[in-house]
Design a protein around this motif. Sequence first.
Motif, short mmCIF file in Angstrom:
data_model
loop_
_atom_site.label_atom_id
_atom_site.label_comp_id
_atom_site.label_asym_id
_atom_site.label_seq_id
_atom_site.Cartn_x
_atom_site.Cartn_y
_atom_site.Cartn_z
N GLY A 334 0.80 -1.21 0.00
CA GLY A 334 0.00 0.00 0.00
C GLY A 334 0.83 1.27 0.00
O GLY A 334 0.30 2.38 -0.15
N TRP A 335 2.16 1.13 0.14
CA TRP A 335 3.06 2.27 0.18
C TRP A 335 3.96 2.31 -1.04
O TRP A 335 5.04 2.91 -1.01
N GLU A 336 3.52 1.71 -2.14
CA GLU A 336 4.36 1.62 -3.33
C GLU A 336 4.71 3.01 -3.89
O GLU A 336 5.86 3.26 -4.27
N ARG A 337 3.74 3.90 -3.96
CA ARG A 337 4.01 5.24 -4.51
C ARG A 337 4.91 6.04 -3.57
O ARG A 337 5.73 6.86 -4.03
N PHE A 338 4.79 5.79 -2.30
CA PHE A 338 5.63 6.45 -1.31
C PHE A 338 7.09 6.01 -1.50
O PHE A 338 8.01 6.83 -1.47
N ARG A 339 7.29 4.69 -1.67
CA ARG A 339 8.64 4.17 -1.90
C ARG A 339 9.22 4.71 -3.21
O ARG A 339 10.42 5.01 -3.29
N LEU A 340 8.39 4.82 -4.22
CA LEU A 340 8.85 5.37 -5.49
C LEU A 340 9.34 6.81 -5.31
O LEU A 340 10.39 7.20 -5.84
N ALA A 341 8.59 7.60 -4.54
CA ALA A 341 9.00 8.98 -4.29
C ALA A 341 10.31 9.03 -3.50
O ALA A 341 11.20 9.85 -3.79
N GLN A 342 10.45 8.15 -2.51
CA GLN A 342 11.69 8.10 -1.74
C GLN A 342 12.87 7.69 -2.62
O GLN A 342 13.95 8.29 -2.55
N GLY A 343 12.67 6.67 -3.45
CA GLY A 343 13.73 6.22 -4.34
C GLY A 343 14.13 7.29 -5.35
O GLY A 343 15.31 7.47 -5.65
N THR A 344 13.13 8.01 -5.84
CA THR A 344 13.40 9.09 -6.79
C THR A 344 14.22 10.20 -6.13
O THR A 344 15.16 10.75 -6.73
N ASP A 345 13.88 10.50 -4.88
CA ASP A 345 14.63 11.52 -4.14
C ASP A 345 16.07 11.06 -3.91
O ASP A 345 17.02 11.85 -4.04
N LEU A 346 16.26 9.78 -3.56
CA LEU A 346 17.61 9.26 -3.35
C LEU A 346 18.42 9.33 -4.64
O LEU A 346 19.59 9.75 -4.63
N PRO A 371 10.87 -6.77 -7.46
CA PRO A 371 11.33 -6.27 -8.76
C PRO A 371 10.22 -5.75 -9.66
O PRO A 371 10.50 -5.03 -10.64
N THR A 372 8.97 -6.10 -9.36
CA THR A 372 7.86 -5.62 -10.16
C THR A 372 7.44 -4.19 -9.80
O THR A 372 6.66 -3.57 -10.52
N GLU A 373 7.95 -3.68 -8.69
CA GLU A 373 7.55 -2.34 -8.24
C GLU A 373 8.24 -1.25 -9.05
O GLU A 373 9.34 -1.42 -9.57
#
Length: 473
Positions: A334-346, A371-373
């Motif tokens: 349920g936090w996939e978009r949140f992780r994407l934003a964090q990864g993008t920031d990193l 790996p599908t995320e």
Amino acid sequence: MSTDILCADYRGMYQSAAGRLCSALRDVPALCASSLRQQPHHSPVKRRALSPPVPGSLVSLGCCHGLAGWIGDGPAKAVPSQGTAAPSAPTGGATGTAARSASRSGCSMGNSTSRLYSALAKTLGSTAAIAQHQEYLEESEHEQSDPLDPKDLLEECQVALQGRPARLNREFVSRRNDFSSSNSFRVMQWNILAQALGEGKDNFIKCPMEALKWEERKYLILEEILIYRPDVLCLQEVDHYFDTFQPILSRLGYQCTFLAKPWSPCLDVEHNNGPDGCALFFLQDRFQLVSSAKLRLSARTLKTNQVAIAEILQCNETGRLLCFVVTHLKARTGWERFRLAQGTDLLRNLESITQGAKIPLVVCGDFNAEPTEEVYKRFASSSLNLNSAYKVLSDDGETEPPYTTWKIRPTGESCNTLDYIWYSQHALKVNSALSLLTEEQIGPNRLPSFNYPSDHLSLVCNFSFNMDPDRLL
């Protein structure tokens, strides 16, 4: 009082405690940190029966367990630690559940170290409380610098673990037609499972509480590190940094950096040992520090609870620069978009730190993402030209392992690939990677267990520099 100020005060308190530990361990034979490099990397060996520990050694003091007396109740006498006897094999089902219930009702999570930390969190504003422990803030640098012999420390870990099952064997898998390189280096990535979470929140229903007790579990973690002897070590969920990993690994020749989560879930657990966070260690006879950045990851404009450490190191042998990174992204579905934003920031931060990938990267982390995320895909397609090292274990060289974590909680069984070592494929190559434990080795009760201290498997890779780093740019 802000989290940063609290962490700074805790850092001072525990660094002083590390000095007490070093003072107590002066009788341990010393060996220069370079011995880590002189010994060849080898496959793990089974534990063997060893002679009893000598007075003054890590085991006779209970290693970090002996530190409890120094921190919690003032200087303690160096007496042998009685420890606790562990069952010879894991138990599950009703037996494991009963053991867990009994342990929770009759045993606190930690030792006096944890109790002191909990008390400090409530009374740190009191000058009297600070003055009470002022003597621990006056330890000299010399007391913290005496080196440890890694062979002696490994042997003492094995003494402490004689009541547990034998180590689970893992082998290194080499790339086809690959030849070892003289300028190779080893990287280890591992979510070691925060002690407060393992005992207090994660609820591994098939793992007996006896298997999670810090008095022995810490030896399993140290043994794993000492067996593989990485040149660079990246850890997540570290909540025993100041009283265990920093004092011990610094004496093995590592330079150590830690960054706590701003709102660590460990602090919700009674008798916790402080916040958990990410830690990065590197051998000073292999690398020297050029720069260090501590990052609090953002999700768009929102500062989050996840962090990263990025350090540029210079290889002593070749003079080349490398950027090593450790991170831990937000957990749960349920936090996939949140992780994407964090990864993008990193990635955005790393683009700046490495001057647009001019400095090669090795990024280690528990990404909490399959790996599908999208966050995985973002790393795989970024302008930093990153590839995932553990693909080397697959037949086609393009597939991630089937799992890096395997656990059973009340919500069910989870078998996922969440942990990665990313690297700059234009500048580096993977020579070999440590194989994962098989399902048979892990067993029906999954992880953690008496055999293995975390719910995540350690990832270990041997890298070397490409001869022509510009070829794939």
